[in-house]
Design an enzyme around this catalytic site. Structure first.
Site, PDB file in Angstrom:
ATOM      1  N   GLY A 117       0.813  -1.212   0.000  1.00 52.98           N
ATOM      2  CA  GLY A 117       0.000   0.000   0.000  1.00 52.98           C
ATOM      3  C   GLY A 117       0.844   1.258   0.000  1.00 52.98           C
ATOM      4  N   ARG A 118       0.164   2.374  -0.190  1.00 43.91           N
ATOM      5  CA  ARG A 118       0.847   3.654  -0.140  1.00 43.91           C
ATOM      6  C   ARG A 118      -0.133   4.702   0.356  1.00 43.91           C
ATOM      7  NH1 ARG A 118       2.607   5.855  -5.846  1.00 43.91           N
ATOM      8  NH2 ARG A 118       2.965   7.662  -4.537  1.00 43.91           N
ATOM      9  N   GLY A 119       0.413   5.751   0.954  1.00 38.09           N
ATOM     10  CA  GLY A 119      -0.413   6.843   1.435  1.00 38.09           C
ATOM     11  C   GLY A 119       0.254   8.163   1.110  1.00 38.09           C
ATOM     12  N   LYS A 120      -0.334   9.225   1.614  1.00 33.13           N
ATOM     13  CA  LYS A 120       0.184  10.563   1.352  1.00 33.13           C
ATOM     14  C   LYS A 120       1.578  10.742   1.944  1.00 33.13           C
ATOM     15  CE  LYS A 120      -1.185  15.423   1.873  1.00 33.13           C
ATOM     16  NZ  LYS A 120      -2.213  16.346   2.434  1.00 33.13           N
ATOM     17  N   TYR A 121       1.816  10.092   3.089  1.00 30.65           N
ATOM     18  CA  TYR A 121       3.066  10.317   3.808  1.00 30.65           C
ATOM     19  C   TYR A 121       3.987   9.101   3.854  1.00 30.65           C
ATOM     20  CZ  TYR A 121       0.317  14.284   5.476  1.00 30.65           C
ATOM     21  OH  TYR A 121      -0.468  15.413   5.547  1.00 30.65           O
ATOM     22  N   SER A 122       3.587   7.992   3.235  1.00 33.71           N
ATOM     23  CA  SER A 122       4.410   6.788   3.362  1.00 33.71           C
ATOM     24  C   SER A 122       4.111   5.765   2.271  1.00 33.71           C
ATOM     25  CB  SER A 122       4.157   6.137   4.729  1.00 33.71           C
ATOM     26  OG  SER A 122       2.801   5.718   4.821  1.00 33.71           O
ATOM     27  N   VAL A 124       4.025   1.425   2.094  1.00 33.24           N
ATOM     28  CA  VAL A 124       3.925   0.312   3.040  1.00 33.24           C
ATOM     29  C   VAL A 124       4.250  -1.011   2.347  1.00 33.24           C
ATOM     30  CG1 VAL A 124       2.435  -0.840   4.716  1.00 33.24           C
ATOM     31  CG2 VAL A 124       2.145   1.617   4.288  1.00 33.24           C
ATOM     32  N   LYS A 139       6.803   0.403   7.168  1.00 34.96           N
ATOM     33  CA  LYS A 139       6.230   1.669   6.697  1.00 34.96           C
ATOM     34  C   LYS A 139       7.371   2.650   6.463  1.00 34.96           C
ATOM     35  CE  LYS A 139       2.966   5.293   8.168  1.00 34.96           C
ATOM     36  NZ  LYS A 139       2.012   5.702   9.243  1.00 34.96           N
ATOM     37  N   ASP A 227      -7.955  10.143  11.930  1.00 33.64           N
ATOM     38  CA  ASP A 227      -8.027   9.600  10.563  1.00 33.64           C
ATOM     39  C   ASP A 227      -8.684   8.225  10.565  1.00 33.64           C
ATOM     40  OD1 ASP A 227      -7.738   9.740   7.826  1.00 33.64           O
ATOM     41  OD2 ASP A 227      -5.663   9.048   7.809  1.00 33.64           O
TER      42      ASP A 227
END
EC number: 2.7.11.1
Length: 409
Positions: A117-122, A124, A139, A227
């Site tokens: 996975g991926r997010g705005k800040y990292s 994974v 992460k 969140d």
């Protein structure tokens, strides 16, 4: 009048610093009222604002509080109904994450297996501990302010061992790039878009109850998650294990502090964020939980589907009604910008029964509707707390099963 006072005081204030402070205050009084594109609210003069900006938080010194509003009244600060003084009572080193000295582990102890996975800040990854051969989650943090990294680490350390809180195992960084990575316990979760449509009525009760355990614990420790959403709730359905993850936006709650409203994901943002009420508290998480719960029982994901932040408030108003929204705004002496007010329009409250259909009726009991109604309230002070929510009739079966299980052990 202001010009005369300014002239007289300038004669008597011989210190350059005093003159500068006075000038700031006078200019603030002379300036036209500045409005956010979304909201018109009370304006705090620069002299009232303490020089303390920590991840979007501004501390207001009540001894210097000067607010100017249309009614010339000072709005009382909103405070949490529960766990209000947790961080007031605890020693400073519990919540002072900026002073945290990170104990770095060995990056070579871990290997990346695959991206998950991926997010705005990292980003994974599934990983493995090369020594123990145990799976883990790695992460890798994108470049962000060091204090934000320290905040996430400090919060995870403080919550370690709490019910259904993802466990932080290690903190490492690359020797060359200095890029930090957080190492977490592995959870074999199923994508919520695949899992949720298969859940039974009891499954939903069970997992929401498990999530409430995590929320009540973090709130009791003086921490808001900020969140809560399906992406951040990992469920291993085979083991019936739930973990609340991604504490990157989490923050310590201090009564009287104003927080950044640019938190939470759009579909799960509470009304307080959308109308720029900054002295919010743990109850923000309860709104997000309510949105998540509504999506699960009505099989409508996301439940409030706004195209942007302004439209998000419109979508909420079309369900909860504009009379109730205006009552909320009046209570906290807030006023929508005319542009947003026009977008919101006028809507009557829609009964929850309107969302029941043949596909979801087996999930929507009277107690489910009552529980939802007590979460999705405009006024954050009126929402159930996590502990109150756990005592709701909706979870009677879950509590009974848990009591029986504990007795048999």
């Amino acid at each position: 009048m202001i010009d005369t006072l300014f002239f007289l005081f300038f004669l008597f204030f011989d210190s350059p610093l005093r003159r500068l402070l006075l000038l700031c205050a006078v200019l603030a009084l002379r300036a036209p009222t500045a409005h956010s594109p979304i909201l018109r609210s009370s304006i705090v003069t620069p002299t009232a604002r303490a020089v303390s900006e920590v991840s979007g938080c501004t501390t207001i010194d009540p001894d210097f509080l000067v607010e100017i509003s249309d009614s010339n009244q000072t709005r009382a600060m909103s405070k949490a109904r529960v766990y209000t003084e947790v961080n007031v009572i605890r020693p400073k080193d519990y919540w002072d994450y900026e002073s945290l000295i990170v104990q770095w582990g060995e990056q070579d102890d871990y290997e990346v297996v695959r991206k998950v996975g991926r997010g705005k800040y990292s980003e994974v990854f599934e990983g493995i501990n090369v020594n123990s051969k145990e799976k883990c989650i790695i992460k890798i943090l994108k470049p962000v302010k060091k204090k934000k990294i320290r905040r996430e680490i400090k919060i995870l350390q403080n919550l370690c061992g709490g019910p259904n809180i993802v466990k932080l195992l290690d903190v490492v960084r690359d020797q060359h790039s200095k890029t930090p990575s957080l190492i977490f316990e592995y959870v074999n979760s199923t994508d919520f878009k695949v899992l949720y449509p298969t859940l039974t009525d009891y499954d939903i009760r069970y997992y929401i109850y498990e999530l409430l355990k995590a929320l009540d614990f973090c709130h009791s420790q003086g921490i808001m998650h900020r969140d809560v959403k399906p992406h951040n709730v990992m469920i291993d359905h085979e083991l019936r294990k739930l973990r609340l993850i991604d504490w990157g936006l989490a923050e310590f709650y201090h009564p009287g502090k104003e927080y950044n409203v640019r938190v939470a994901s759009r579909y799960f943002k509470g009304p307080e964020l959308l109308v720029d009420l900054q002295d919010y508290d743990y109850s923000l998480d309860m709104w997000s939980l309510g949105c998540m719960f509504a999506g699960m029982i009505f099989r409508k994901e996301p439940f409030f589907y706004g195209h942007d932040n302004q439209d998000q408030l419109v979508k909420i108003a079309k369900v909860l009604g504009t009379d109730e929204l205006n009552a909320y705004l009046n209570k906290y002496q807030l006023e929508l910008d005319p542009q947003l007010e026009a977008l919101v329009g006028r809507h009557s409250r829609k009964p929850w029964s309107k969302f029941i259909n043949a596909d979801n009726q087996h999930l929507v009991s009277p107690e489910a509707i009552d529980f939802l109604d007590k979460l999705l309230r405009y006024d954050h002070q009126d929402r159930l707390t996590a502990k109150e929510a756990m005592a709701h009739a909706y979870f009677a079966q879950v509590r009974a099963a848990e009591t029986s299980r504990m007795r048999s052990q």
